[in-house]
Design a protein around this motif. Structure first.
Motif, mmCIF file in Angstrom:
data_model
loop_
_atom_site.group_PDB
_atom_site.id
_atom_site.type_symbol
_atom_site.label_atom_id
_atom_site.label_comp_id
_atom_site.label_asym_id
_atom_site.label_seq_id
_atom_site.Cartn_x
_atom_site.Cartn_y
_atom_site.Cartn_z
ATOM 1 N N LEU A 1 5.367 9.469 -2.856
ATOM 2 C CA LEU A 1 4.522 8.294 -3.103
ATOM 3 C C LEU A 1 3.032 8.603 -3.024
ATOM 4 O O LEU A 1 2.234 7.975 -3.717
ATOM 5 C CB LEU A 1 4.835 7.184 -2.096
ATOM 6 N N VAL A 2 2.653 9.536 -2.172
ATOM 7 C CA VAL A 2 1.225 9.814 -1.995
ATOM 8 C C VAL A 2 0.807 11.160 -2.568
ATOM 9 O O VAL A 2 -0.276 11.646 -2.263
ATOM 10 C CB VAL A 2 0.814 9.704 -0.509
ATOM 11 N N ARG A 3 1.614 11.732 -3.411
ATOM 12 C CA ARG A 3 1.254 13.011 -4.000
ATOM 13 C C ARG A 3 -0.100 12.895 -4.691
ATOM 14 O O ARG A 3 -0.369 11.939 -5.401
ATOM 15 C CB ARG A 3 2.327 13.476 -4.974
ATOM 16 N N GLY A 4 -0.965 13.852 -4.444
ATOM 17 C CA GLY A 4 -2.278 13.889 -5.067
ATOM 18 C C GLY A 4 -3.270 12.870 -4.548
ATOM 19 O O GLY A 4 -4.383 12.790 -5.029
ATOM 20 N N ARG A 5 -2.901 12.079 -3.547
ATOM 21 C CA ARG A 5 -3.810 11.056 -3.023
ATOM 22 C C ARG A 5 -4.451 11.453 -1.701
ATOM 23 O O ARG A 5 -5.147 10.654 -1.109
ATOM 24 C CB ARG A 5 -3.064 9.737 -2.807
ATOM 25 N N ALA A 6 -4.201 12.658 -1.229
ATOM 26 C CA ALA A 6 -4.760 13.065 0.064
ATOM 27 C C ALA A 6 -6.277 13.120 -0.020
ATOM 28 O O ALA A 6 -6.854 13.312 -1.081
ATOM 29 C CB ALA A 6 -4.201 14.432 0.470
ATOM 30 N N ALA A 7 -6.926 12.946 1.122
ATOM 31 C CA ALA A 7 -8.383 12.973 1.183
ATOM 32 C C ALA A 7 -8.881 14.267 0.546
ATOM 33 O O ALA A 7 -8.349 15.334 0.789
ATOM 34 C CB ALA A 7 -8.854 12.873 2.634
ATOM 35 N N ALA B 1 4.169 6.292 4.851
ATOM 36 C CA ALA B 1 4.281 6.606 6.278
ATOM 37 C C ALA B 1 5.580 6.053 6.852
ATOM 38 O O ALA B 1 6.288 6.746 7.597
ATOM 39 C CB ALA B 1 3.075 6.043 7.034
ATOM 40 N N TRP B 2 5.914 4.821 6.508
ATOM 41 C CA TRP B 2 7.154 4.228 7.014
ATOM 42 C C TRP B 2 8.382 4.919 6.440
ATOM 43 O O TRP B 2 9.402 5.056 7.133
ATOM 44 C CB TRP B 2 7.190 2.723 6.751
ATOM 45 N N LEU B 3 8.307 5.390 5.204
ATOM 46 C CA LEU B 3 9.430 6.133 4.629
ATOM 47 C C LEU B 3 9.658 7.448 5.377
ATOM 48 O O LEU B 3 10.801 7.820 5.644
ATOM 49 C CB LEU B 3 9.191 6.400 3.140
ATOM 50 N N VAL B 4 8.571 8.130 5.708
ATOM 51 C CA VAL B 4 8.709 9.369 6.481
ATOM 52 C C VAL B 4 9.333 9.063 7.838
ATOM 53 O O VAL B 4 10.276 9.746 8.267
ATOM 54 C CB VAL B 4 7.350 10.085 6.629
ATOM 55 N N GLY C 1 0.830 -1.201 0.000
ATOM 56 C CA GLY C 1 0.000 0.000 0.000
ATOM 57 C C GLY C 1 0.860 1.244 0.000
ATOM 58 O O GLY C 1 1.817 1.335 0.760
ATOM 59 N N ARG C 2 0.496 2.168 -0.880
ATOM 60 C CA ARG C 2 1.282 3.397 -1.006
ATOM 61 C C ARG C 2 1.291 4.206 0.290
ATOM 62 O O ARG C 2 2.339 4.713 0.690
ATOM 63 C CB ARG C 2 0.753 4.238 -2.157
ATOM 64 N N THR D 1 -0.349 8.190 11.537
ATOM 65 C CA THR D 1 -1.798 8.277 11.768
ATOM 66 C C THR D 1 -2.463 9.013 10.604
ATOM 67 O O THR D 1 -2.888 8.393 9.644
ATOM 68 C CB THR D 1 -2.096 8.956 13.120
ATOM 69 N N ALA D 2 -2.563 10.314 10.689
ATOM 70 C CA ALA D 2 -3.310 11.098 9.706
ATOM 71 C C ALA D 2 -2.722 10.998 8.296
ATOM 72 O O ALA D 2 -3.460 10.882 7.315
ATOM 73 C CB ALA D 2 -3.377 12.561 10.148
ATOM 74 N N PHE D 3 -1.412 11.045 8.169
ATOM 75 C CA PHE D 3 -0.779 10.945 6.848
ATOM 76 C C PHE D 3 -1.061 9.581 6.227
ATOM 77 O O PHE D 3 -1.395 9.480 5.049
ATOM 78 C CB PHE D 3 0.732 11.182 6.988
ATOM 79 N N ARG D 4 -0.963 8.564 7.027
ATOM 80 C CA ARG D 4 -1.213 7.199 6.539
ATOM 81 C C ARG D 4 -2.671 7.029 6.099
ATOM 82 O O ARG D 4 -2.959 6.245 5.193
ATOM 83 C CB ARG D 4 -0.864 6.191 7.636
#
Length: 179
Positions: free
Chosen positions: A161-167, A34-37, A28-29, A99-102
């Motif tokens: 990795l999560v660019r553009g995927r935020a809620a 989150a783990w990369l951060v 999962g991205r 938490t929130a980022f994930r």
């Protein structure tokens, strides 16, 4: 010997960054991000506030950079406070990442991106103006750029990795209708 340990630590961080980035599709991205951060924060914490904390409690007999007996109690208190506050801030950022980022919350991605920019600008400025950390730039010699580089790279990779995927972000479409 310390320089080799630091380089090995940075190499482990770099390899872990690559593995997590490649595994993002499988685990999962958001989880990989989150783990990369967190990986980036750990690498940075060991090289900056935790090392500063160590140097503030020992003297130059134990380590050439130890400052406990070289500065006034007031200066030492400020160094201890700054190191503890910085370490605490990195822990808080790690909590936000897990938490929130994930979960893909936009505000968390924004906070982590701004924090990354501030940390990167600070590291770049001190590397150029205060100590080159082993790079052939700026004053001083030694090592340290490897961990800082690996930490910033891991953190940035997580954000990427999560660019553009935020809620609230629109899902990507291919123009082929609903997917």
């Amino acid at each position: 010997m310390t320089a080799q340990i630091a380089a090995a630590w940075a190499l482990i961080g770099l390899v872990t960054t690559i593995v997590l980035a490649l595994a993002a599709g499988r685990i999962g991205r958001e989880r990989a991000a989150a783990w990369l951060v967190v990986l980036g924060l750990v690498l940075l914490a060991v090289e900056e506030p935790l090392l500063t904390l160590f140097w503030s409690v020992i003297g130059p007999r134990a380590d050439r950079d130890g400052m406990a007996t070289l500065v006034t109690e007031l200066a030492r208190a400020h160094v201890l406070d700054s190191a503890a506050l910085a370490a605490g801030l990195l822990v808080l950022l790690g909590w936000i990442a897990m938490t929130a980022f994930r979960r893909g919350e936009r505000w968390a991605a924004g906070v982590l991106a701004v924090a990354w920019a501030v940390v990167a600008a600070t590291v770049l400025t001190t590397t150029l103006a205060v100590h080159g950390r082993g790079l052939p730039i700026g004053p001083g010699s030694g090592f340290g750029w490897e961990q800082l580089g690996a930490g910033l790279l891991a953190w940035a990779t997580g954000l990427w990795l999560v660019r553009g995927r935020a809620a609230g972000a629109r899902p990507r479409t291919t123009g082929q209708g609903p997917s």
